[in-house]
Scaffold this active site. Structure first.
Site, PDB file in Angstrom:
ATOM      1  N   ASP A  98     -44.036 -22.705  11.386  1.00 16.54           N
ATOM      2  CA  ASP A  98     -42.973 -21.709  11.571  1.00 16.54           C
ATOM      3  C   ASP A  98     -43.400 -20.557  12.473  1.00 16.54           C
ATOM      4  O   ASP A  98     -44.588 -20.258  12.628  1.00 16.54           O
ATOM      5  CB  ASP A  98     -42.566 -21.114  10.220  1.00 16.54           C
ATOM      6  CG  ASP A  98     -41.732 -22.059   9.383  1.00 16.54           C
ATOM      7  OD1 ASP A  98     -41.646 -23.249   9.738  1.00 16.54           O
ATOM      8  OD2 ASP A  98     -41.176 -21.612   8.353  1.00 16.54           O
ATOM      9  N   HIS A 243     -47.938 -21.956   9.610  1.00 18.17           N
ATOM     10  CA  HIS A 243     -47.422 -21.072  10.663  1.00 18.17           C
ATOM     11  C   HIS A 243     -48.292 -21.163  11.913  1.00 18.17           C
ATOM     12  O   HIS A 243     -49.518 -21.296  11.811  1.00 18.17           O
ATOM     13  CB  HIS A 243     -47.374 -19.616  10.179  1.00 18.17           C
ATOM     14  CG  HIS A 243     -46.462 -19.409   9.005  1.00 18.17           C
ATOM     15  ND1 HIS A 243     -46.837 -19.702   7.718  1.00 18.17           N
ATOM     16  CD2 HIS A 243     -45.184 -18.950   8.939  1.00 18.17           C
ATOM     17  CE1 HIS A 243     -45.829 -19.430   6.891  1.00 18.17           C
ATOM     18  NE2 HIS A 243     -44.816 -18.981   7.605  1.00 18.17           N
TER      19      HIS A 243
END
Length: 278
Positions: A98, A243
């Site tokens: 992400d 992430h």
């Protein structure tokens, strides 16, 4: 907000967000079937590569450059909860990243995935993607899926409907331009969903995807801790949250290099979902 500022925003909002890790009754999605690795790829890239390469095990379908062009994807059914895991045969898992793309960390993640011939989903933020369209093109060339993670990573449940629509639609347009087709997956920042978020995502042709295993790598707990969380949570059907932007993601980069080969050695098939649901 961009890069390191996102970490401060996340710490402020995470406590109040509706995090949907493994809670609730999980919907499932269907895995892409296993494919034999391709050992070499013609030395071309971008639009030229997408025109030159034929559909293969290396490039998952549907990908940019195949099928008729469309201005907007068809509207999907409005769901009331996100998919949390996938169905399918064998020991299949999905890795998701992400907040990017970030030119400091995303290229290293792409190189590691390429080394092990593995596909993943990147949920990108529009304000990051618009400045790094080359990385979205690289994701397309490598067969990864690019999903929508809004423009500025806000807590959507605190926004008006029009603001939610703007955050999501603007990012769809950037992805379509740089990746070669509109996104078919959407992930709400902080895992915070409401009726308007589900409806707008469906109107824009996307399905909602959350996660099963949260590596919590955004807290920078140490490479070993991230590896342990992913490996201990590994199981058939899980979706792992990591992430590639939003702060210092060097630990996330190092952790992927350690846990990915170990998962593969444990006979996990790291894959991406198809657009078919159960």
């Amino acid at each position: 907000m961009k890069k390191d500022q996102l970490l401060t925003r996340r710490r402020a909002l995470i406590a109040g967000a509706a995090i949907l890790g493994a809670a609730g009754t999980a919907r499932v999605l269907t895995a892409e079937p296993a494919a034999a690795p391709v050992r070499s790829v013609p030395p071309v890239s971008g639009a030229q590569a997408r025109r030159a390469l034929k559909p293969s095990a290396y490039r998952l379908q549907p990908m940019a450059g195949y099928g008729p062009p469309r201005s907007r994807p068809p509207r999907t059914r409005v769901r009331h909860e996100p998919f949390l895991r996938m169905s399918g045969r064998g020991r299949s898992m999905v890795l998701t990243f992400d907040d990017g793309p970030d030119p400091r960390y995303t290229p290293d993640i792409l190189r590691t995935l390429r080394e092990y011939d593995v596909r993943a989903i990147f949920f990108v933020c529009g304000e990051m993607a618009v400045d790094n369209k080359d990385l979205l093109s690289e994701m397309a060339d490598d067969g990864h899926i690019v999903g929508n993670h809004t423009w500025t990573h806000p807590l959507l449940t605190q926004l008006s409907r029009s603001a939610i629509h703007s955050e999501i639609e603007r990012t769809c347009e950037v992805i379509d331009d740089a990746y070669g087709e509109p996104p078919v997956w959407f992930r709400a920042p902080y895992g915070a969903w409401n009726r308007a978020v589900f409806q707008i995502g469906a109107e824009l042709g996307m399905e909602p995807l959350a996660w099963t295993v949260d590596s919590l790598d955004w807290t920078t707990p140490g490479t070993r801790t991230i590896v342990d969380r992913v490996e201990s949570g590994a199981a058939p059907g899980v979706v792992v949250l990591s992430h590639d932007a939003g702060g210092d993601r060097s630990q996330s980069v190092r952790a992927l290099r350690k846990y990915l080969p170990q998962l593969l050695d444990a006979d996990y098939h790291i894959t991406v979902p198809r657009r078919r649901f159960t």
